[in-house]
Write a protein that holds these residues in place. Structure first.
Motif, PDB file in Angstrom:
ATOM      1  N   THR A   1      37.075  34.702  32.958  1.00 13.99           N
ATOM      2  CA  THR A   1      36.081  33.733  33.420  1.00 13.99           C
ATOM      3  C   THR A   1      34.696  34.055  32.858  1.00 13.99           C
TER       4      THR A   1
ATOM      5  N   ASP B   1      47.609  28.341  36.879  1.00 21.05           N
ATOM      6  CA  ASP B   1      48.980  27.915  37.128  1.00 21.05           C
ATOM      7  C   ASP B   1      49.152  26.455  36.751  1.00 21.05           C
TER       8      ASP B   1
ATOM      9  N   HIS C   1      38.244  40.757  41.300  1.00 21.79           N
ATOM     10  CA  HIS C   1      38.635  41.607  40.190  1.00 21.79           C
ATOM     11  C   HIS C   1      37.465  42.465  39.715  1.00 21.79           C
TER      12      HIS C   1
ATOM     13  N   MET D   1      52.923  33.458  31.612  1.00 24.65           N
ATOM     14  CA  MET D   1      51.705  33.231  32.411  1.00 24.65           C
ATOM     15  C   MET D   1      50.486  32.996  31.546  1.00 24.65           C
TER      16      MET D   1
ATOM     17  N   VAL E   1      38.337  33.395  43.783  1.00 23.37           N
ATOM     18  CA  VAL E   1      39.547  33.413  42.963  1.00 23.37           C
ATOM     19  C   VAL E   1      39.333  32.714  41.633  1.00 23.37           C
TER      20      VAL E   1
ATOM     21  N   THR F   1      38.985  37.778  35.860  1.00 24.99           N
ATOM     22  CA  THR F   1      40.184  37.208  35.270  1.00 24.99           C
ATOM     23  C   THR F   1      40.858  36.323  36.292  1.00 24.99           C
ATOM     24  N   ARG F   2      41.466  35.275  35.804  1.00 22.11           N
ATOM     25  CA  ARG F   2      42.063  34.320  36.725  1.00 22.11           C
ATOM     26  C   ARG F   2      43.355  33.804  36.123  1.00 22.11           C
ATOM     27  N   VAL F   3      44.339  33.538  36.979  1.00 23.49           N
ATOM     28  CA  VAL F   3      45.581  32.942  36.506  1.00 23.49           C
ATOM     29  C   VAL F   3      45.447  31.426  36.583  1.00 23.49           C
TER      30      VAL F   3
ATOM     31  N   TYR G   1      47.182  34.725  41.911  1.00 20.90           N
ATOM     32  CA  TYR G   1      46.291  35.740  41.391  1.00 20.90           C
ATOM     33  C   TYR G   1      46.710  37.125  41.867  1.00 20.90           C
TER      34      TYR G   1
ATOM     35  N   LEU H   1      46.494  33.232  31.514  1.00 19.16           N
ATOM     36  CA  LEU H   1      45.363  33.845  32.191  1.00 19.16           C
ATOM     37  C   LEU H   1      44.073  33.445  31.500  1.00 19.16           C
TER      38      LEU H   1
ATOM     39  N   GLU I   1      51.627  40.544  26.845  1.00 17.43           N
ATOM     40  CA  GLU I   1      51.687  40.823  28.283  1.00 17.43           C
ATOM     41  C   GLU I   1      51.961  39.556  29.079  1.00 17.43           C
TER      42      GLU I   1
ATOM     43  N   ARG J   1      39.467  32.273  27.049  1.00 22.32           N
ATOM     44  CA  ARG J   1      38.110  32.688  27.411  1.00 22.32           C
ATOM     45  C   ARG J   1      37.367  31.447  27.886  1.00 22.32           C
ATOM     46  N   GLU J   2      36.992  31.491  29.154  1.00 21.24           N
ATOM     47  CA  GLU J   2      36.341  30.308  29.741  1.00 21.24           C
ATOM     48  C   GLU J   2      35.103  29.889  28.959  1.00 21.24           C
TER      49      GLU J   2
ATOM     50  N   MET K   1      45.990  34.305  26.882  1.00 20.33           N
ATOM     51  CA  MET K   1      44.712  34.661  27.484  1.00 20.33           C
ATOM     52  C   MET K   1      43.629  33.774  26.899  1.00 20.33           C
TER      53      MET K   1
END
Lengths: 373, 93, 384
Positions: free
Chosen positions: A353, A362, C48, A348, C42, A358-360, C358, A350, A344, A280-281, A278
């Protein structure tokens, strides 16, 4: 791949009562994954590159060392642990703000060795020169390599030169191979990532990729964006030397986020170690100039290449110490903790933002392309 | 569609009979065409899409509407204490 | 960056969300029209933040998705021709035609170049007088002024080796088509901010009146989208259905008359085929006869192309908001971020890619977050 839901043929226009056509909006054209020929995307460090490696190279060369898929191979030979790596450099243009192909050829390989905690010692260089390359340009590149090798404290001990016909090689290609030695007690590898580890980034991201972009035809912009190209072995050595009461193995993973950027690199680690992450932007440092350039082209700094930055996954109890140590070094003065490894969503990456969502993140597919959309 | 970013006009000039400008976005500048916003002056902010300014930012309107956003919590009774706003840019240099 | 950063302010975002929560009494389905707006949603994780019951569905605002296969095949056929320099915006490079994409053509020796601005084609043409420079002029109304200027200048400068392959589409007919569909679920729209910066929003008033839906012309930054959502929800709660302008710092009802004038003198309106839908009447631009010299469709003989429509995925229904990604049989099974089925998945941040990735994780993630749906201001300030 057929539509499983059995609805009517997409192009049929079924007329409802008031005469407007029934819509099936925008069917997505299927993108190509199996290519009959190599395309540029295969070299960008994203999914296409992985696909190439997984389907062609690994099956042919399979062995336990290769399967670790780190940026360098760690070999045990006669009691000594050696790191061994190779890299090819094909960047265009060959001279760009903040560096040139020679400088990256040295630093890229030095850094790959340093990411295993090794002390880089010796390099080789193989040149493929295009007929017509100006000798003065070659001299300039080689002088740059000399200076970079000196900075990094490594020596070129062997090499090779070939010349290809005009049109068959983009001015100059350089392949460097490097060897370094790893001290006892160090075990730095992607599979050591653990939930709780802090993710440290050594400084501002996106500089190199955008410096290159700024020189690319039709995408130029003015502004002081320079490649951050640098050798990181000094910084790594000082990080390893962080005073600690316990064992020396508090640095679990080191990676330099080159092609594909921070997001791709962290994804690789996450998948390899099967852990979640995880970020933090708000913690991620980006220069205003890089940000502006990314905004107008629609690019994401998290996916842009860096050539003088590293990511470190560090045991939580030592993270602040390591960070302090990094900030004392010239190349780590802007170091910051950008996130942590979590239990968790294993595999992935995450990100929280800046707006609170929250954003994934990829893995990149091919090259990041400027967009209008 | 429509990646368009606001930037500041630093310089305006003619190029091959077209009105062009050097526009600043964050720390970089790029050329953009001003033909569609002929009333633009140096120092104005314009919205640029694929190298063309398609609109000027109405700075007074921006100020007015942003102020309204900031004052939103005066309409809603929030229980939470009034918090310091994060300056635009946060950590970024 | 001014007029950008301040619209990404976390605490203000939380205030807007709280206000939405305060006025909302029942679930609503909204559609954001623009691909760029979906991107922003997104990217910043905005859906969210929204309260349960506010559903944002992605609209048809992605020129990449809706460009007809025939047009892509024509583009590819032209790009393959020797003596052609084929120029395109980055978005189109990975979109597959019946056989390969522009990258494949490049790998086979085609001269394919990414441009940022259509005007770059003029520079390329000047440096390559013996080549045919063809520009893939796609987009919605936002991009029309830029593309029109290329055609206009090509004619002014007598640049005989410049031509455009035009595939422009218009938003209002697309929205009308969505609204007219008997399966339409959308109750309110976040209108296309940059399209309206060019065209103004008077065209949306008859739509709003006829179908009785609120349309709020919205910008692209997080605060714009949240504010646009708030304004739409307010209208819905109050039973109103009019066009409002959230993006007033950029546009007004008239849009940009200078741009509209040039666009009208270069393009006229005709029927356009939309991929996966078929033809929508009067829904696209094409070059006027006066620009025939610069019309790639007329210049290049590319009519005898064998167009093979790929197997359908049901993303058409997803794009209309009738189905959710997890309703799609292919979603998460054959169609994943690792093995995408859609053009919008092709770019790293493609609307579908981001949306699917997402969304998929969101189902597991939401369960874990639970009470975090109530976004508190503290959690946004110096989040540790």
């Amino acid at each position: 791949m057929t539509a499983a839901s059995g609805e009517a043929d997409r192009d049929a226009e079924v007329e409802p009562a008031d005469g407007a056509p029934s819509i099936m909006f925008g069917s997505c054209p299927i993108p190509i994954f199996e290519h009959k020929q190599i395309v540029l995307g295969h070299g960008s460090g994203g999914k296409l590159t992985s696909e190439l490696i997984d389907t062609i190279f690994r099956p042919a060369f399979r062995n336990p060392i290769l399967d670790k898929l780190d940026d360098q191979a760690v070999l045990t030979i006669g009691g000594a642990r050696l790191a061994f790596t190779t890299d090819s450099f094909v960047v265009t243009p060959i001279f760009f703000p903040g560096g040139d192909i020679g400088r990256i050829a040295v630093n890229g390989t030095v850094n790959d060795l340093a990411m295993s905690g090794a002390r880089p010692l010796y390099l080789s260089a193989a040149f493929i020169l295009e007929e017509g390359l100006a000798t003065v340009d070659l001299r300039r590149v080689v002088e740059s390599m000399r200076a970079a090798a000196e900075e990094a404290g490594v020596q070129f001990v062997t090499g090779d030169t070939k010349v290809v016909n005009r049109g068959k090689g983009d001015q100059i290609f350089i392949t460097t191979t490097g060897i370094g030695v790893i001290e006892d007690g160090l075990n730095i590898s992607a599979d050591r990532a653990r939930p709780g580890d802090k993710i440290i980034l050594s400084g501002f991201i996106g500089d190199h990729g955008m410096a290159i972009m700024s020189q690319r035809e039709n995408l130029e912009f003015e502004g002081a964006i320079e490649s951050d190209c640098a050798s990181l072995n000094g910084l790594v050595a000082s990080m390893i030397a962080t005073p600690s009461e316990g064992a020396r193995d508090f640095i679990h993973v080191l990676r330099d986020p080159t092609r594909g950027g921070v997001a791709t690199t962290l994804n690789e680690i996450a998948k390899r170690a099967n852990v979640g992450m995880m970020l933090r932007e708000q913690s991620v440092p980006v220069r205003e100039s890089v940000k502006g350039a990314c905004e107008i082209l629609g690019l994401d700094p998290l996916y842009v290449a860096n050539e003088g930055k590293l990511l470190a996954l560090v045991a939580p109890e030592m993270a602040e110490e390591v960070l302090r140590q990094m900030r004392r070094h010239d190349l780590g003065k802007d170091a910051v903790i950008i996130g942590e490894v979590v239990d968790e969503h294993p595999g992935m990456l995450l990100m929280k933002t800046e707006i609170g969502g929250t954003r994934v993140l990829d893995v990149m597919f091919g090259e990041q392309l400027p967009r209008i959309c | 569609m429509c990646l368009a970013i606001p930037g500041k006009v630093l310089e305006a000039y003619d190029s091959r009979g077209m009105r062009m400008a050097k526009v600043q976005f964050g720390g970089i500048t790029r050329e953009a065409c001003l033909e569609y916003v002929p009333e633009t002056l140096v120092g104005d902010y314009v919205l640029v899409h694929v190298g063309f300014a398609i609109s000027r930012v109405d700075e007074a309107e921006a100020e007015r509407t942003y102020q309204a956003l900031r004052e939103l919590d005066q309409l809603t009774e929030l229980e939470t204490p009034v918090v310091e706003e994060i300056e635009p840019g946060g950590y970024r240099q | 960056m001014k007029y950008l950063d301040e619209y990404r302010n976390g605490p203000i975002a939380a205030k807007i969300v709280d206000e939405i929560r305060r006025v909302q009494t029942r679930p609503w389905v909204l559609m954001e029209v623009c691909g760029g707006q979906t991107h922003s949603i997104v990217k910043h994780g905005l859906d969210h933040l929204l309260p349960e019951g506010i559903e944002l569905v992605h609209g048809p605002g992605c020129p990449v998705c809706v460009t007809p296969l025939e047009m892509i095949d024509k583009a590819h056929a032209i790009a393959k021709k020797p003596g052609v320099i084929f120029c395109s915006f980055g978005d189109m490079l990975r979109v597959p035609g019946s056989d390969g994409d522009l990258f494949t053509i490049k790998s086979q020796g085609g001269d394919v170049r990414v441009v940022y601005s259509p005007l770059d084609c003029l520079k390329i043409a000047r440096s390559n007088p013996d080549k045919q420079v063809v520009f893939f002029a796609i987009g919605f109304e936002t991009t029309a002024p830029a593309n029109a200027m290329l055609a206009w200048r090509a004619r002014e400068e007598g640049a005989k080796n410049v031509s455009l392959l035009v595939s422009h589409v218009l938003v209002p007919p697309a929205m009308a088509a969505i609204l007219a569909s008997p399966e339409n679920r959308v109750q309110g729209f976040l209108g296309p901010g940059h399209v309206c910066a060019v065209m103004g929003y008077s065209e949306y008033e008859p739509l709003s009146a006829r179908f009785k839906v609120p349309i709020v012309i919205t910008g692209f930054e997080p605060l714009d989208i949240l504010q646009g959502t708030l304004m739409t929800v307010r209208q819905l709660e109050e039973g109103r259905a009019v066009v409002e302008n959230e993006y007033s710092r950029i546009l007004n009802r008239d849009g940009n008359p200078t741009a509209q004038k040039l666009v009208a003198s270069v393009f006229d309106i005709g029927d356009r085929k939309w991929r996966g839908i078929g033809t929508i009447a009067q829904s696209g631009y094409r070059l006027r006869r006066e620009f025939a010299e610069h019309d790639a469709e007329r210049i290049f003989n590319v009519d005898d192309i064998d167009t093979k429509e790929p197997e359908a995925c049901i993303s058409g229904q997803i794009l209309r908001g009738i189905k959710k990604p997890h309703d799609c049989a292919a979603f998460g099974t054959i169609c994943t971020p690792q093995r995408p089925l859609g053009a919008t998945m092709v770019s790293a941040e493609g609307a579908c890619a981001a949306y699917y990735t997402y969304g998929r994780h969101l189902e597991q993630h939401r369960a874990q977050l639970g009470a975090a749906q109530l976004v508190s201001v503290e959690s946004l300030v110096g989040a540790a």
